[in-house]
Write a protein that holds these residues in place. Structure first.
Motif, PDB file in Angstrom:
ATOM      1  N   CYS A 190       0.731  -1.084   0.024  1.00  0.00           N
ATOM      2  CA  CYS A 190       0.057   0.090   0.011  1.00  0.00           C
ATOM      3  C   CYS A 190       0.999   1.351   0.050  1.00  0.00           C
ATOM      4  O   CYS A 190       1.823   1.429   0.843  1.00  0.00           O
ATOM      5  N   VAL A 191       0.479   2.197  -0.919  1.00  0.00           N
ATOM      6  CA  VAL A 191       1.332   3.573  -1.160  1.00  0.00           C
ATOM      7  C   VAL A 191       0.634   4.507  -0.056  1.00  0.00           C
ATOM      8  O   VAL A 191       0.934   5.716  -0.504  1.00  0.00           O
TER       9      VAL A 191
ATOM     10  N   CYS B 255      -6.672   0.416  -7.340  1.00  0.00           N
ATOM     11  CA  CYS B 255      -5.477   0.479  -6.507  1.00  0.00           C
ATOM     12  C   CYS B 255      -4.325   0.554  -7.573  1.00  0.00           C
ATOM     13  O   CYS B 255      -4.087  -0.269  -8.479  1.00  0.00           O
ATOM     14  N   PRO B 256      -3.498   1.573  -7.418  1.00  0.00           N
ATOM     15  CA  PRO B 256      -2.377   1.927  -8.370  1.00  0.00           C
ATOM     16  C   PRO B 256      -1.272   0.936  -8.295  1.00  0.00           C
ATOM     17  O   PRO B 256      -0.524   0.710  -9.262  1.00  0.00           O
ATOM     18  N   VAL B 257      -1.189   0.087  -7.290  1.00  0.00           N
ATOM     19  CA  VAL B 257       0.069  -0.779  -6.997  1.00  0.00           C
ATOM     20  C   VAL B 257      -0.627  -2.291  -6.871  1.00  0.00           C
ATOM     21  O   VAL B 257       0.171  -3.225  -6.403  1.00  0.00           O
ATOM     22  N   TYR B 258      -1.625  -2.433  -7.007  1.00  0.00           N
ATOM     23  CA  TYR B 258      -2.464  -3.848  -7.121  1.00  0.00           C
ATOM     24  C   TYR B 258      -2.063  -4.709  -5.701  1.00  0.00           C
ATOM     25  O   TYR B 258      -1.741  -5.904  -5.469  1.00  0.00           O
ATOM     26  N   ALA B 259      -2.275  -3.846  -4.779  1.00  0.00           N
ATOM     27  CA  ALA B 259      -2.167  -4.148  -3.337  1.00  0.00           C
ATOM     28  C   ALA B 259      -3.590  -4.991  -2.908  1.00  0.00           C
ATOM     29  O   ALA B 259      -3.693  -5.580  -1.801  1.00  0.00           O
ATOM     30  N   ILE B 260      -4.582  -4.804  -3.527  1.00  0.00           N
ATOM     31  CA  ILE B 260      -5.884  -5.508  -3.160  1.00  0.00           C
ATOM     32  C   ILE B 260      -6.276  -6.596  -4.001  1.00  0.00           C
ATOM     33  O   ILE B 260      -6.204  -6.403  -5.266  1.00  0.00           O
ATOM     34  N   LYS B 261      -6.749  -7.546  -3.499  1.00  0.00           N
ATOM     35  CA  LYS B 261      -7.308  -8.722  -4.158  1.00  0.00           C
ATOM     36  C   LYS B 261      -8.581  -9.061  -3.858  1.00  0.00           C
ATOM     37  O   LYS B 261      -8.807  -9.267  -2.708  1.00  0.00           O
ATOM     38  N   VAL B 262      -9.476  -9.888  -4.600  1.00  0.00           N
ATOM     39  CA  VAL B 262     -10.859 -10.310  -4.169  1.00  0.00           C
ATOM     40  C   VAL B 262     -11.144 -11.351  -5.414  1.00  0.00           C
ATOM     41  O   VAL B 262     -10.877 -11.235  -6.645  1.00  0.00           O
ATOM     42  N   THR B 263     -11.595 -12.460  -4.917  1.00  0.00           N
ATOM     43  CA  THR B 263     -12.181 -13.474  -5.726  1.00  0.00           C
ATOM     44  C   THR B 263     -13.467 -14.084  -5.359  1.00  0.00           C
ATOM     45  O   THR B 263     -13.636 -14.772  -4.634  1.00  0.00           O
ATOM     46  N   PRO B 264     -14.397 -13.314  -5.879  1.00  0.00           N
ATOM     47  CA  PRO B 264     -15.760 -13.451  -5.756  1.00  0.00           C
ATOM     48  C   PRO B 264     -16.231 -14.804  -6.338  1.00  0.00           C
ATOM     49  O   PRO B 264     -15.807 -15.567  -7.209  1.00  0.00           O
ATOM     50  N   GLY B 265     -17.303 -15.444  -5.563  1.00  0.00           N
ATOM     51  CA  GLY B 265     -17.691 -16.919  -5.964  1.00  0.00           C
ATOM     52  C   GLY B 265     -18.738 -16.552  -7.436  1.00  0.00           C
ATOM     53  O   GLY B 265     -18.527 -15.584  -8.078  1.00  0.00           O
ATOM     54  N   VAL B 266     -19.441 -17.533  -7.401  1.00  0.00           N
ATOM     55  CA  VAL B 266     -20.430 -17.436  -8.625  1.00  0.00           C
ATOM     56  C   VAL B 266     -21.682 -16.968  -8.429  1.00  0.00           C
ATOM     57  O   VAL B 266     -22.495 -17.142  -9.185  1.00  0.00           O
ATOM     58  N   GLY B 267     -21.995 -16.378  -7.104  1.00  0.00           N
ATOM     59  CA  GLY B 267     -23.397 -16.188  -6.640  1.00  0.00           C
ATOM     60  C   GLY B 267     -24.140 -15.439  -7.700  1.00  0.00           C
ATOM     61  O   GLY B 267     -25.167 -15.313  -7.685  1.00  0.00           O
TER      62      GLY B 267
END
Lengths: 427, 72
Positions: free
Chosen positions: B20-21, B60-72
């Protein structure tokens, strides 16, 4: 920059074609939306104009007649929400009205009911509201007409540019989720509209919810414009701009008020209509089966009567289950216990089914039939309540997946149990 | 929206604090106030509020966040 800028000397720009191809409807993502596809990236050449003629003639003609007389071009229609055109270095830009007329209002009702929802759009491109100039802000929005109408009616005094993206007639959030309100589309539309010739600044104000589809950093790299995420709701846009393009925390939060929940319920009926019809047919068929119909004594008359009565009751409980799951559960969402929507639907469905059983206790239904009907009502309610997870702005896909894995077996069990009890009760 | 909550402990949101920046764009784009700034770094303050819309991930400019949503 604006030497040609003269509101009396206006030319045709706004155009509509009716070249429509319908794609799949979208399901399970945030609020309401449906996709289809229309291409109308036409750019017209300047259109010669004779202002002297219209200045002296036809004082009785209406405003739109005057516009048409001036700007008619074979194959194109001037949208009724356009009040005039202004001339800029990037061509003629349509100026839209700040108020809805009768036609807009009728169209809104039809779209909310689902009649025209799948193809309710405005042409993409640049519009003006009021008398914007080279310093005016540029708002970006989707080409779903409901979205466009909400935006233009929420700007009372300000003079602004409105850049409408081609989101295939889908609202901002769903389009962002589906990738049509995207970095690429935004950059393309900025370039096609010649925005850099129209404004001196390099700012685009985007609805906050478009952030799901847009990467601000890439927009800057690709077309030189800075993305500023505005408020979630169009009703906050004037306060946001007056506040020096700063949003209060409340402007950044999604809400899901009673009114917002209720406004989504008519569409549930439209979407469920086909499966409801099939269910009705199946129920009438199943309910037609009873012992008297097949008995050796000649009781055909009373057998048919019993079939009719049972058919009627099954439809009543289908209706109760549907209203409970698709209308009552959404409306009372925060007040019903449990977090899973399917469980909320069971609670609501149980209350309504038991009430209905109470009021039909004088009928000829036996205990097994009553158990079958209430199980059926509860199951239907749970199913439609679970369907509503796709229409809310706070259910995560991971959560919905978990809920479905948990409750679909329960709902299937309920359906089978009620079917067995229902047939058993007829013999 | 605090009165309207969905299932707990299902959101797949992950924030890499080291990366995070401190630009705070995630606090701007999140529709549910999941992030707050603390000592010039973003922190997740309300994980169960996350609906996995991906706005923070995307911006996010530095790709510091991830999310892997299901198929809901």
């Amino acid at each position: 920059m604006f030497q040609n800028y003269n509101t009396n000397n206006v030319k045709l720009k706004h155009i509509i074609t009716d070249n429509v191809v319908i794609l799949n409807s979208m399901k399970g993502v945030s609020p309401v939306a449906f996709d289809n596809n229309i291409r109308n990236d036409c750019v017209l050449d300047s259109f010669p104009l004779d202002t002297s003629a219209s200045a002296c003639c036809s004082p009785k003609s209406s405003h739109s007649d005057t516009l048409l007389a001036k700007y008619a071009k074979a194959g194109y229609v001037i949208s009724h929400f356009v009040e005039k055109f202004i001339d800029t270095d990037a061509g003629q830009i349509p100026v839209v009205r700040r108020k809805l007329d009768f036609k807009d209002k009728v169209q809104t009702v039809k779209a909310r009911l689902g009649v025209t929802r799948n193809n309710y759009r405005v042409s993409q491109g640049l519009y003006a509201i009021g008398e914007p100039d080279e310093n005016s802000e540029v708002l970006v929005t989707a080409n779903f007409k409901l979205t466009f109408d909400i935006l233009r009616t929420n700007i009372n005094q300000l003079n602004l540019w409105i850049l409408v993206l081609d989101t295939l007639g889908v609202n901002v959030w769903c389009a962002a989720g589906k990738g049509t309100f995207s970095t690429q589309e935004l950059v393309k539309r900025v370039q096609l509209s010649g925005l850099e010739k129209i404004v001196k600044h390099r700012r685009l104000i985007l609805p906050q919810l478009s952030a799901t589809g847009v990467r601000a950093k890439d927009v800057k790299t690709m077309c030189g414009f800075n993305v500023i995420y505005g408020p979630v709701r169009a009703s906050d846009i004037q306060a946001f701009l007056r506040n020096g393009r700063k949003a209060e925390p409340c402007m950044r939060r999604v809400t899901f008020t009673f009114k917002e929940r209720l406004i989504l319920t008519p569409i549930e009926l439209t979407v469920a209509f086909k499966s409801l019809l099939i269910t009705v047919a199946a129920l009438l068929f199943i309910s037609g089966v009873n012992s008297e119909l097949f008995s050796l004594q000649n009781n055909l008359g009373s057998g048919l009567l019993k079939s009719l009565e049972r058919g009627f009751f099954s439809l009543i409980f289908l209706f109760i289950g549907f209203v409970s799951g698709a209308v009552v559960t959404p409306a009372l969402l925060p007040f019903l216990p449990f977090k899973a929507f399917a469980a909320k639907g069971i609670v609501s469905g149980a209350i309504f089914s038991l009430l209905a059983i109470f009021f039909s206790s004088t009928s000829s239904l036996n205990i097994a039939a009553m158990a079958a009907l209430s199980t059926f009502g509860i199951t239907v309610s749970s199913w439609f309540a679970m369907n509503f997870t796709g229409a809310t702005p706070f259910t995560s896909p991971s959560g919905v997946e978990k809920e479905m894995k948990q409750f679909i077996p329960i709902q299937a069990g309920g359906a089978i149990l009620s079917l067995v009890l229902w047939i058993y009760s007829a013999f | 929206m605090r009165n309207m909550r969905y299932l707990e402990d299902v959101a797949t949101l992950i924030l890499n604090k080291e990366a995070c920046v401190g630009c705070s764009l995630c606090t701007v784009v999140c529709p549910h106030g999941v992030f707050e700034m603390m000592d010039n770094k973003a922190v997740i303050v309300d994980l169960d509020g996350c609906m996995e819309c991906g706005a923070c991930v995307n911006n996010c400019p530095v790709y510091a966040i991830k999310v892997t949503p299901g198929v809901g």
